[in-house]
Structures are given as C-alpha cells and as structure tokens.
Design an enzyme around this catalytic site. Structure first.
Site, PDB file in Angstrom:
ATOM      1  N   ASP A  10     -17.860  30.996   5.912  1.00  0.00           N
ATOM      2  CA  ASP A  10     -17.556  30.323   4.584  1.00  0.00           C
ATOM      3  C   ASP A  10     -18.087  31.115   3.522  1.00  0.00           C
ATOM      4  OD1 ASP A  10     -20.388  29.907   4.320  1.00  0.00           O
ATOM      5  OD2 ASP A  10     -20.241  27.895   3.908  1.00  0.00           O
ATOM      6  N   HIS A  11     -17.974  30.760   2.228  1.00  0.00           N
ATOM      7  CA  HIS A  11     -18.411  31.669   1.130  1.00  0.00           C
ATOM      8  C   HIS A  11     -19.751  32.120   1.426  1.00  0.00           C
ATOM      9  CE1 HIS A  11     -19.147  27.545   0.180  1.00  0.00           C
ATOM     10  NE2 HIS A  11     -19.886  27.823  -0.716  1.00  0.00           N
ATOM     11  N   CYS A  66     -22.641  30.909   7.816  1.00  0.00           N
ATOM     12  CA  CYS A  66     -22.569  30.232   6.495  1.00  0.00           C
ATOM     13  C   CYS A  66     -23.706  30.623   5.697  1.00  0.00           C
ATOM     14  CB  CYS A  66     -22.275  28.744   6.888  1.00  0.00           C
ATOM     15  SG  CYS A  66     -23.912  27.880   7.614  1.00  0.00           S
ATOM     16  N   GLY A  67     -24.066  29.914   4.833  1.00  0.00           N
ATOM     17  CA  GLY A  67     -25.196  30.395   3.872  1.00  0.00           C
ATOM     18  C   GLY A  67     -26.465  30.410   4.824  1.00  0.00           C
ATOM     19  N   THR A  68     -26.880  29.411   5.656  1.00  0.00           N
ATOM     20  CA  THR A  68     -28.092  29.228   6.160  1.00  0.00           C
ATOM     21  C   THR A  68     -27.906  29.535   7.890  1.00  0.00           C
ATOM     22  OG1 THR A  68     -27.756  26.818   6.761  1.00  0.00           O
ATOM     23  CG2 THR A  68     -29.113  27.656   4.697  1.00  0.00           C
ATOM     24  N   GLY A  71     -25.288  24.813   9.117  1.00  0.00           N
ATOM     25  CA  GLY A  71     -23.697  24.020   9.112  1.00  0.00           C
ATOM     26  C   GLY A  71     -23.100  24.435  10.227  1.00  0.00           C
ATOM     27  N   HIS A  99     -29.969  33.710  28.845  1.00  0.00           N
ATOM     28  CA  HIS A  99     -30.273  32.397  29.341  1.00  0.00           C
ATOM     29  C   HIS A  99     -29.231  31.299  29.063  1.00  0.00           C
ATOM     30  CE1 HIS A  99     -34.821  33.119  30.364  1.00  0.00           C
ATOM     31  NE2 HIS A  99     -34.017  33.854  30.876  1.00  0.00           N
ATOM     32  N   ARG A 133     -30.009  30.078  37.987  1.00  0.00           N
ATOM     33  CA  ARG A 133     -30.529  28.768  37.670  1.00  0.00           C
ATOM     34  C   ARG A 133     -30.048  28.372  36.121  1.00  0.00           C
ATOM     35  NH1 ARG A 133     -34.342  32.585  36.408  1.00  0.00           N
ATOM     36  NH2 ARG A 133     -35.901  32.324  34.800  1.00  0.00           N
ATOM     37  N   HIS A 134     -29.676  29.506  35.433  1.00  0.00           N
ATOM     38  CA  HIS A 134     -29.376  29.482  33.886  1.00  0.00           C
ATOM     39  C   HIS A 134     -27.782  28.536  34.053  1.00  0.00           C
ATOM     40  CE1 HIS A 134     -32.813  31.087  32.653  1.00  0.00           C
ATOM     41  NE2 HIS A 134     -32.502  32.164  33.304  1.00  0.00           N
TER      42      HIS A 134
HETATM   43  C1  RB5 Z   1     -22.724  26.387   1.074  1.00  0.00           C
HETATM   44  O1  RB5 Z   1     -23.146  26.184  -0.158  1.00  0.00           O
HETATM   45  C2  RB5 Z   1     -23.646  26.045   2.141  1.00  0.00           C
HETATM   46  O2  RB5 Z   1     -23.990  24.899   2.174  1.00  0.00           O
HETATM   47  C3  RB5 Z   1     -23.249  26.451   3.453  1.00  0.00           C
HETATM   48  O3  RB5 Z   1     -22.829  27.878   3.548  1.00  0.00           O
HETATM   49  C4  RB5 Z   1     -24.101  26.463   4.611  1.00  0.00           C
HETATM   50  O4  RB5 Z   1     -25.328  26.989   4.397  1.00  0.00           O
HETATM   51  C5  RB5 Z   1     -24.237  24.925   5.188  1.00  0.00           C
HETATM   52  O5  RB5 Z   1     -25.128  24.838   6.182  1.00  0.00           O
END
Ligand code: RB5
Length: 145
Positions: A10-11, A66-68, A71, A99, A133-134
């Site tokens: 995503d952005h 994604c950002g983190t 998501g 694994h 086993r995995h």
């Molecule tokens: C977008 O702003 C952010 O929520 C997305 O990139 C992500 O980090 C969601 O988990």
C-alpha cells in the site's frame, strides 16, 4: 531464466517497495502488483489481490509491505494456502523459510531502513524449507483453516 518474485504494497510501503524492486531486478524477475504511487489505498485489497497471484502460481512467492507490515500480514494470512511472515530481522526471515515455508515475506515500510530490508529479503529468498517435521506441522495448520 530469472526467478519470479512478486512485490506488492500500500502507500505506507511504497518507497521501500520501489527501492527493493530496483535493487532486486537485476537478479530476479520482479512482478510489481502495485501500488504505483504514495496516494492512499486499502492494503487488504492490494495485498489480497497479490496473494491470489501466489495461490494461482503466477509467482511462487511474494514480498508484501504496508506501513507497519501488520495489516498486510493479517490480510495475507486470512487466505488459505498463504503463509505470511512479518520479519524485522534476518534471523526470523531465515527461520520463516526453514521452518514455516513462508511464501509471503511481509515488511514494514515505516519500520525498516533500506539496508536492513534488503538483507532480510536476500536471506529470505536464499533460504530453503527444511521439510520433515516442519512439513507435518504445516499440515496441522492447514487442517485448522
Ligand atoms: C496506512 O496508513 C497504514 O495503516 C498501513 O500501511 C499499515 O501500516 C496497516 O497495518
């Protein structure tokens, strides 16, 4: 022939996606499933569509951002047959292949610097699944979904 690797974001992961695609395209055939700008988009749609390309064997594996990374990871792991690993270091990237046979590597575009992200990706791409086993344990996960 170059190995195919999908990449989607995503952005929030756009800048890191562009860096990784450009860094890897000399060695791999990078299939870019977007997004193509920093304009806001919904990660469940972008990542879900890209995961379908893994499930249909258009690409054997995918880098999702994604950002983190959270998501994208949640969205990807809702899809039967996807084993997505959110990794912040080389060790977990390696173990996710050895694994867990992860077919999707998830990275946080707002979490990782470019050098570390590239090292994580290279480790993930270069590491094989151990099986044994995995494989049995992956079968047990499949039975539950
Ligand atoms: C977008 O702003 C952010 O929520 C997305 O990139 C992500 O980090 C969601 O988990």
């Amino acid at each position: 022939m170059k190995e195919k690797i999908g990449i989607a974001t995503d952005h929030g992961g756009f800048a890191l996606k562009e860096f990784l695609r450009k860094s890897l395209e000399e060695t791999y055939e990078m299939v870019d499933y977007g997004t193509k700008s920093e304009e806001s988009v919904d990660y469940p749609t972008i990542i879900g569509d890209a995961c379908r390309k893994v499930l249909s064997n258009e690409v054997p594996r995918l880098i999702a951002l994604c950002g983190t990374g959270i998501g994208a990871s949640i969205a990807a792991n809702r899809m039967k047959g996807i084993r997505a690993a959110l990794c912040h270091d080389e060790f977990t990237a390696e173990m996710s292949r050895r694994h867990n046979n992860a077919n999707v590597l998830v990275l946080g575009g707002r979490v990782l610097g470019t050098d570390l992200a590239l090292r994580i990706v290279k480790k993930w791409i270069e590491t094989d699944f151990e099986g044994g086993r995995h494989q049995k344990r992956l079968g047990l996960i499949e039975e539950q979904s």
